[in-house]
Design a protein around this motif. Sequence first.
Motif, mmCIF file in Angstrom:
data_model
loop_
_atom_site.group_PDB
_atom_site.id
_atom_site.type_symbol
_atom_site.label_atom_id
_atom_site.label_comp_id
_atom_site.label_asym_id
_atom_site.label_seq_id
_atom_site.Cartn_x
_atom_site.Cartn_y
_atom_site.Cartn_z
ATOM 1 N N ILE A 1 0.849 -1.202 0.000
ATOM 2 C CA ILE A 1 0.000 0.000 0.000
ATOM 3 C C ILE A 1 0.879 1.244 0.000
ATOM 4 O O ILE A 1 0.613 2.220 -0.704
ATOM 5 N N GLY A 2 1.968 1.181 0.788
ATOM 6 C CA GLY A 2 2.910 2.298 0.822
ATOM 7 C C GLY A 2 3.641 2.465 -0.492
ATOM 8 O O GLY A 2 3.901 3.585 -0.943
ATOM 9 N N VAL A 3 3.980 1.350 -1.127
ATOM 10 C CA VAL A 3 4.713 1.388 -2.404
ATOM 11 C C VAL A 3 3.823 1.909 -3.529
ATOM 12 O O VAL A 3 4.214 2.788 -4.303
ATOM 13 N N ILE A 4 2.604 1.377 -3.606
ATOM 14 C CA ILE A 4 1.710 1.695 -4.724
ATOM 15 C C ILE A 4 0.934 2.991 -4.484
ATOM 16 O O ILE A 4 0.621 3.724 -5.413
ATOM 17 N N GLY A 5 0.620 3.261 -3.204
ATOM 18 C CA GLY A 5 -0.145 4.456 -2.887
ATOM 19 C C GLY A 5 -1.639 4.266 -3.027
ATOM 20 O O GLY A 5 -2.392 5.236 -3.150
ATOM 21 N N GLU A 6 -2.093 2.987 -3.048
ATOM 22 C CA GLU A 6 -3.515 2.681 -3.129
ATOM 23 C C GLU A 6 -3.881 1.645 -2.073
ATOM 24 O O GLU A 6 -3.037 0.846 -1.652
ATOM 25 N N LYS A 7 -5.138 1.648 -1.683
ATOM 26 C CA LYS A 7 -5.631 0.607 -0.788
ATOM 27 C C LYS A 7 -5.615 -0.733 -1.522
ATOM 28 O O LYS A 7 -6.027 -0.821 -2.678
ATOM 29 N N ILE A 8 -5.136 -1.777 -0.849
ATOM 30 C CA ILE A 8 -5.114 -3.131 -1.395
ATOM 31 C C ILE A 8 -5.764 -4.050 -0.366
ATOM 32 O O ILE A 8 -5.507 -3.921 0.836
ATOM 33 N N GLU A 9 -6.596 -4.973 -0.825
ATOM 34 C CA GLU A 9 -7.215 -5.915 0.102
ATOM 35 C C GLU A 9 -7.565 -7.225 -0.595
ATOM 36 O O GLU A 9 -7.834 -7.245 -1.796
ATOM 37 N N ILE A 10 -7.515 -8.302 0.185
ATOM 38 C CA ILE A 10 -7.990 -9.592 -0.315
ATOM 39 C C ILE A 10 -9.503 -9.553 -0.182
ATOM 40 O O ILE A 10 -10.045 -9.562 0.918
ATOM 41 N N ALA A 11 -10.189 -9.470 -1.310
ATOM 42 C CA ALA A 11 -11.645 -9.304 -1.288
ATOM 43 C C ALA A 11 -12.382 -10.628 -1.148
ATOM 44 O O ALA A 11 -13.455 -10.678 -0.554
ATOM 45 N N ASP A 12 -11.806 -11.696 -1.690
ATOM 46 C CA ASP A 12 -12.470 -12.999 -1.593
ATOM 47 C C ASP A 12 -11.465 -14.112 -1.839
ATOM 48 O O ASP A 12 -10.439 -13.908 -2.501
ATOM 49 N N TYR A 13 -11.772 -15.279 -1.295
ATOM 50 C CA TYR A 13 -10.911 -16.462 -1.431
ATOM 51 C C TYR A 13 -11.760 -17.695 -1.184
ATOM 52 O O TYR A 13 -12.607 -17.700 -0.289
ATOM 53 N N SER A 14 -11.555 -18.720 -1.984
ATOM 54 C CA SER A 14 -12.312 -19.949 -1.776
ATOM 55 C C SER A 14 -11.507 -21.146 -2.263
ATOM 56 O O SER A 14 -10.644 -21.022 -3.138
ATOM 57 N N VAL A 15 -11.799 -22.307 -1.684
ATOM 58 C CA VAL A 15 -11.058 -23.539 -1.966
ATOM 59 C C VAL A 15 -12.019 -24.625 -2.432
ATOM 60 O O VAL A 15 -13.153 -24.717 -1.968
ATOM 61 N N VAL A 16 -11.535 -25.463 -3.367
ATOM 62 C CA VAL A 16 -12.274 -26.646 -3.808
ATOM 63 C C VAL A 16 -11.354 -27.859 -3.683
ATOM 64 O O VAL A 16 -10.218 -27.834 -4.176
ATOM 65 N N ASN A 17 -11.830 -28.895 -3.019
ATOM 66 C CA ASN A 17 -11.098 -30.164 -2.921
ATOM 67 C C ASN A 17 -11.890 -31.243 -3.654
ATOM 68 O O ASN A 17 -13.100 -31.372 -3.455
ATOM 69 N N ALA A 18 -11.212 -32.011 -4.489
ATOM 70 C CA ALA A 18 -11.893 -33.056 -5.256
ATOM 71 C C ALA A 18 -10.854 -34.041 -5.797
ATOM 72 O O ALA A 18 -9.645 -33.844 -5.652
ATOM 73 N N GLU A 19 -11.344 -35.078 -6.439
ATOM 74 C CA GLU A 19 -10.439 -36.063 -7.033
ATOM 75 C C GLU A 19 -9.571 -35.414 -8.110
ATOM 76 O O GLU A 19 -8.401 -35.710 -8.262
ATOM 77 N N THR A 20 -10.168 -34.488 -8.858
ATOM 78 C CA THR A 20 -9.436 -33.667 -9.835
ATOM 79 C C THR A 20 -10.013 -32.259 -9.805
ATOM 80 O O THR A 20 -11.233 -32.093 -9.811
ATOM 81 N N VAL A 21 -9.146 -31.263 -9.755
ATOM 82 C CA VAL A 21 -9.591 -29.866 -9.806
ATOM 83 C C VAL A 21 -8.937 -29.196 -11.015
ATOM 84 O O VAL A 21 -7.732 -29.326 -11.235
ATOM 85 N N VAL A 22 -9.755 -28.500 -11.794
ATOM 86 C CA VAL A 22 -9.273 -27.838 -13.016
ATOM 87 C C VAL A 22 -9.486 -26.331 -12.895
ATOM 88 O O VAL A 22 -10.591 -25.888 -12.537
ATOM 89 N N PRO A 23 -8.442 -25.536 -13.193
ATOM 90 C CA PRO A 23 -8.576 -24.075 -13.114
ATOM 91 C C PRO A 23 -8.800 -23.443 -14.483
ATOM 92 O O PRO A 23 -8.502 -24.035 -15.520
ATOM 93 N N TYR A 24 -9.326 -22.241 -14.471
ATOM 94 C CA TYR A 24 -9.415 -21.438 -15.690
ATOM 95 C C TYR A 24 -9.347 -19.977 -15.311
ATOM 96 O O TYR A 24 -10.043 -19.538 -14.385
ATOM 97 N N ILE A 25 -8.502 -19.226 -15.997
ATOM 98 C CA ILE A 25 -8.407 -17.771 -15.811
ATOM 99 C C ILE A 25 -8.686 -17.120 -17.153
ATOM 100 O O ILE A 25 -7.971 -17.373 -18.136
ATOM 101 N N HIS A 26 -9.718 -16.308 -17.205
ATOM 102 C CA HIS A 26 -10.035 -15.625 -18.455
ATOM 103 C C HIS A 26 -8.984 -14.543 -18.723
ATOM 104 O O HIS A 26 -8.539 -13.870 -17.772
#
Length: 274
Positions: free
Chosen positions: A130-155
């Motif tokens: 925040i000091g370096v960039i000069g803007e407020k930064i926050e972790i807005a959301d986070y979630s986990v999925v556990n399964a036999e296979t997990v597949v990600p996608y980022i648009h």
Amino acid sequence: MAIKAADVKKLREMTGAGMMDCKKALTETDGDFDAAVEIIRKKGQAMASKRADRETTEGCTLAKVSADGKKGAVIILKCETDFVGKNESFVALADSILEAALNSDAATKEDILDLQLNGVVIKEVITEQIGVIGEKIEIADYSVVNAETVVPYIHPGNQLSVVVGFNQAGFDVQVGKDVAMQVAAMAPVSVDKDSVPAEIVESELRIGKEKAREEGKPEAMLDKIAEGRLGKFFKESTLLEQAFVKDNKQSIKQYLNAASNGLTVTEFKRFSLS
């Protein structure tokens, strides 16, 4: 004492702060790195306090899976401006935080703040940035999925991310990618009709009855009509019932079963900044 350019560069690499800020901190501390880092951290704390009430409307969202492919996570790291949200260093920070979270037992965004990143508590890392960039930064959301296979996608653009859990391992990788992209594109509300939240079901039935009443349908038929419209909602809005975007003649459920007998989705998470 004279401050060497190499020392300024080293402090910049340690903290991410600007060259002039690093040189000033080293000058104030006569070249003491630990004291210089503390000055930069205090600057971040002061900036964080000033910007605490600022609104964070921009940022990035990322998805990642563990090495064994059985755990996946998605995160949203927010900031104030689009310029910062698209900056490589900001995205790299989000990626580093997500990696640390994925390799821990963190289940919530609050849990992440107490983890360490390169020996520094993530809460402090964010304050420094925040000091370096000069803007407020926050972790807005986070979630986990556990399964036999997990597949990600980022648009592309890091504005939308997905992780999808499946009940089997060893199936065609492309199938997992297709379903993850389906979740990204079609934004289903749940895996199937049985997992649709009760309040959504109640809302859809109420809306269905109101629309039917407005259309002049007989009062005795309203419940039946609403049930029929709820069925249409399930088909359009639950993942397994949705038409496959690459072949709308089959549902996702049919597509998965054709790929591997009994293959299905157990859970998914979809994060979007828009």
